[in-house]
Motif scaffolding. Structure first.
Motif, PDB file in Angstrom:
ATOM      1  N   THR A  72       0.856  -1.184   0.000  1.00 15.83           N
ATOM      2  CA  THR A  72       0.000   0.000   0.000  1.00 15.83           C
ATOM      3  C   THR A  72       0.895   1.239   0.000  1.00 15.83           C
ATOM      4  N   PRO A  73       1.494   1.570  -1.139  1.00 11.67           N
ATOM      5  CA  PRO A  73       2.517   2.629  -1.188  1.00 11.67           C
ATOM      6  C   PRO A  73       2.003   4.017  -0.825  1.00 11.67           C
ATOM      7  N   ILE A  74       2.813   4.715  -0.033  1.00 10.40           N
ATOM      8  CA  ILE A  74       2.572   6.121   0.288  1.00 10.40           C
ATOM      9  C   ILE A  74       3.204   6.964  -0.805  1.00 10.40           C
ATOM     10  N   ARG A  75       2.491   7.971  -1.273  1.00  8.26           N
ATOM     11  CA  ARG A  75       2.905   8.700  -2.471  1.00  8.26           C
ATOM     12  C   ARG A  75       3.991   9.740  -2.225  1.00  8.26           C
ATOM     13  N   GLU A  76       4.066  10.296  -0.992  1.00  7.32           N
ATOM     14  CA  GLU A  76       5.016  11.388  -0.779  1.00  7.32           C
ATOM     15  C   GLU A  76       5.421  11.486   0.688  1.00  7.32           C
ATOM     16  N   LYS A  77       6.682  11.807   0.914  1.00  4.36           N
ATOM     17  CA  LYS A  77       7.204  12.078   2.252  1.00  4.36           C
ATOM     18  C   LYS A  77       6.980  13.545   2.570  1.00  4.36           C
ATOM     19  N   ILE A  78       6.328  13.818   3.711  1.00  7.28           N
ATOM     20  CA  ILE A  78       6.074  15.195   4.131  1.00  7.28           C
ATOM     21  C   ILE A  78       6.561  15.339   5.566  1.00  7.28           C
ATOM     22  N   SER A  79       7.824  15.646   5.730  1.00  5.02           N
ATOM     23  CA  SER A  79       8.369  15.829   7.072  1.00  5.02           C
ATOM     24  C   SER A  79       8.002  17.221   7.577  1.00  5.02           C
ATOM     25  N   GLY A  80       8.032  17.384   8.906  1.00  4.79           N
ATOM     26  CA  GLY A  80       7.744  18.689   9.473  1.00  4.79           C
ATOM     27  C   GLY A  80       8.698  19.757   8.979  1.00  4.79           C
ATOM     28  N   SER A  81       9.960  19.379   8.797  1.00 11.37           N
ATOM     29  CA  SER A  81      10.972  20.341   8.356  1.00 11.37           C
ATOM     30  C   SER A  81      10.815  20.720   6.895  1.00 11.37           C
ATOM     31  N   ASP A  82      10.078  19.915   6.123  1.00 14.72           N
ATOM     32  CA  ASP A  82       9.731  20.290   4.746  1.00 14.72           C
ATOM     33  C   ASP A  82       8.388  21.019   4.705  1.00 14.72           C
ATOM     34  N   LEU A  83       7.458  20.555   5.528  1.00 13.15           N
ATOM     35  CA  LEU A  83       6.118  21.132   5.531  1.00 13.15           C
ATOM     36  C   LEU A  83       6.128  22.590   5.978  1.00 13.15           C
ATOM     37  N   PHE A  84       6.870  22.904   7.031  1.00 13.42           N
ATOM     38  CA  PHE A  84       6.789  24.252   7.587  1.00 13.42           C
ATOM     39  C   PHE A  84       7.250  25.331   6.601  1.00 13.42           C
ATOM     40  N   PRO A  85       8.433  25.195   5.963  1.00 15.32           N
ATOM     41  CA  PRO A  85       8.795  26.214   4.973  1.00 15.32           C
ATOM     42  C   PRO A  85       7.862  26.246   3.774  1.00 15.32           C
ATOM     43  N   ALA A  86       7.349  25.074   3.381  1.00  9.46           N
ATOM     44  CA  ALA A  86       6.372  25.054   2.290  1.00  9.46           C
ATOM     45  C   ALA A  86       5.105  25.793   2.706  1.00  9.46           C
ATOM     46  N   PHE A  87       4.727  25.635   3.978  1.00 15.93           N
ATOM     47  CA  PHE A  87       3.511  26.283   4.487  1.00 15.93           C
ATOM     48  C   PHE A  87       3.643  27.798   4.485  1.00 15.93           C
ATOM     49  N   TYR A  88       4.730  28.316   5.080  1.00 14.01           N
ATOM     50  CA  TYR A  88       4.811  29.779   5.150  1.00 14.01           C
ATOM     51  C   TYR A  88       5.094  30.410   3.786  1.00 14.01           C
ATOM     52  N   THR A  89       5.667  29.649   2.877  1.00 18.02           N
ATOM     53  CA  THR A  89       5.844  30.159   1.509  1.00 18.02           C
ATOM     54  C   THR A  89       4.506  30.183   0.764  1.00 18.02           C
ATOM     55  N   TYR A  90       3.726  29.109   0.929  1.00 19.02           N
ATOM     56  CA  TYR A  90       2.424  28.987   0.268  1.00 19.02           C
ATOM     57  C   TYR A  90       1.472  30.102   0.715  1.00 19.02           C
ATOM     58  N   TYR A  91       1.555  30.478   2.003  1.00 21.17           N
ATOM     59  CA  TYR A  91       0.617  31.456   2.563  1.00 21.17           C
ATOM     60  C   TYR A  91       1.265  32.824   2.797  1.00 21.17           C
ATOM     61  N   LYS A  92       2.369  33.099   2.129  1.00 20.36           N
ATOM     62  CA  LYS A  92       3.101  34.336   2.418  1.00 20.36           C
ATOM     63  C   LYS A  92       2.286  35.592   2.097  1.00 20.36           C
ATOM     64  N   ASN A  93       1.359  35.495   1.155  1.00 25.48           N
ATOM     65  CA  ASN A  93       0.551  36.665   0.789  1.00 25.48           C
ATOM     66  C   ASN A  93      -0.827  36.659   1.433  1.00 25.48           C
ATOM     67  N   ASP A  94      -1.081  35.668   2.289  1.00 22.07           N
ATOM     68  CA  ASP A  94      -2.373  35.575   2.973  1.00 22.07           C
ATOM     69  C   ASP A  94      -2.235  36.222   4.353  1.00 22.07           C
TER      70      ASP A  94
END
Length: 270
Positions: A72-94
């Protein structure tokens, strides 16, 4: 949302882009790895928190390999250290996204705040606090933290005080954080953002050797986590493959469901 069962955890099989978009609706994100999975075999409180978290995403290349082994393969690794910078970049204009950083040693979160705000181009990190050791057992200290977060007008709490402490603290206190809609349990990420601890080379992370890099960097603190739990983890995974694994807290889950049903029946009689 599709989920993949690894031992007694159902991991959401979601891409980073979809997770970031879904977080507009709020929720708690936990990031299971091998260490978490082994703690979840021993700690019923931690297990209870995991059952209630809105998002459980894979924080380990090792778990991705295991998911393939189990079919039952998992499609993507989402570590906290990857998620957090992706999060604040994604919402930088919000402008509605305002983040409170809770964790790390004195002064570290403040450095992370300056670094992140500089990268984003606005004060997306509105405040920080480095709690003292044992803060989670001190009622006055916890109330102080709650007051700080509430008065900051933050809508996101990024907490990095280690598992299971960070997840259990959020589960216990989230109802008192009136403006927080998104909770990110991010472990050592605040240290990474401050630059006082280096992340492993990207190639090591991509092949599943981040644990080896971290072990070599902090052997005294991490040797038990990465060495002592490895064989028991593999043993449990083989049991799952052979359909012999049993969730040690299945009764906890049933009792939780029964309590909810009892409360609902009582409400209907009123």
């Amino acid at each position: 949302m599709i989920q993949v069962q690894l031992l007694n955890v159902n991991i959401h099989n979601v891409a980073m882009s979809d997770l970031l978009n879904n977080l507009r609706d709020g929720g708690l994100v936990v990031t299971p790895n091998v260490d978490h999975l082994m703690k979840l075999q021993r700690d019923p409180d931690f297990y209870g928190v995991y059952q209630e978290a809105e998002y459980r995403v894979c924080d380990s290349k090792i778990l991705m390999y295991v998911s393939h082994f189990l079919g039952t393969p998992i499609r993507e690794k989402i570590s906290g250290s990857d998620l957090f910078p992706a999060f604040y970049t994604y919402y930088k204009n919000d402008e509605s996204i305002k983040i409170f950083l809770l964790g790390a040693a004195d002064g570290i979160a403040e450095i992370a705040q300056k670094n992140i705000n500089s990268k984003v181009g606005r004060n997306i990190i509105v405040d920080t606090y480095s709690p003292p050791f044992g803060f989670e057992k001190d009622g006055e200290e916890c109330q102080k933290i709650l007051n700080m977060i509430n008065s900051s007008n933050a809508t996101v709490l990024a907490i990095g005080v280690g598992a299971p402490k960070q997840e259990i603290w959020v589960a216990k206190h989230r109802k008192h954080l009136h403006k927080i809609e998104i909770f990110l349990a991010i472990g050592a990420t605040i240290n990474f953002e401050a630059g006082n601890i280096k992340r492993c080379p990207k190639w090591m992370s991509e092949v599943g050797l981040e644990w080896l890099y971290r072990l070599s960097s902090e052997p005294k603190r991490l040797w038990k986590r990465y060495i002592m739990d490895a064989l028991p983890f593999l043993y449990l995974i083989f049991k799952q493959r052979l359909k012999l694994y049993k969730n040690p807290w299945s009764k906890v889950k049933r009792n939780r469901t029964n309590n909810i049903l009892s409360a609902f029946k009582g409400f209907k009689r009123m």
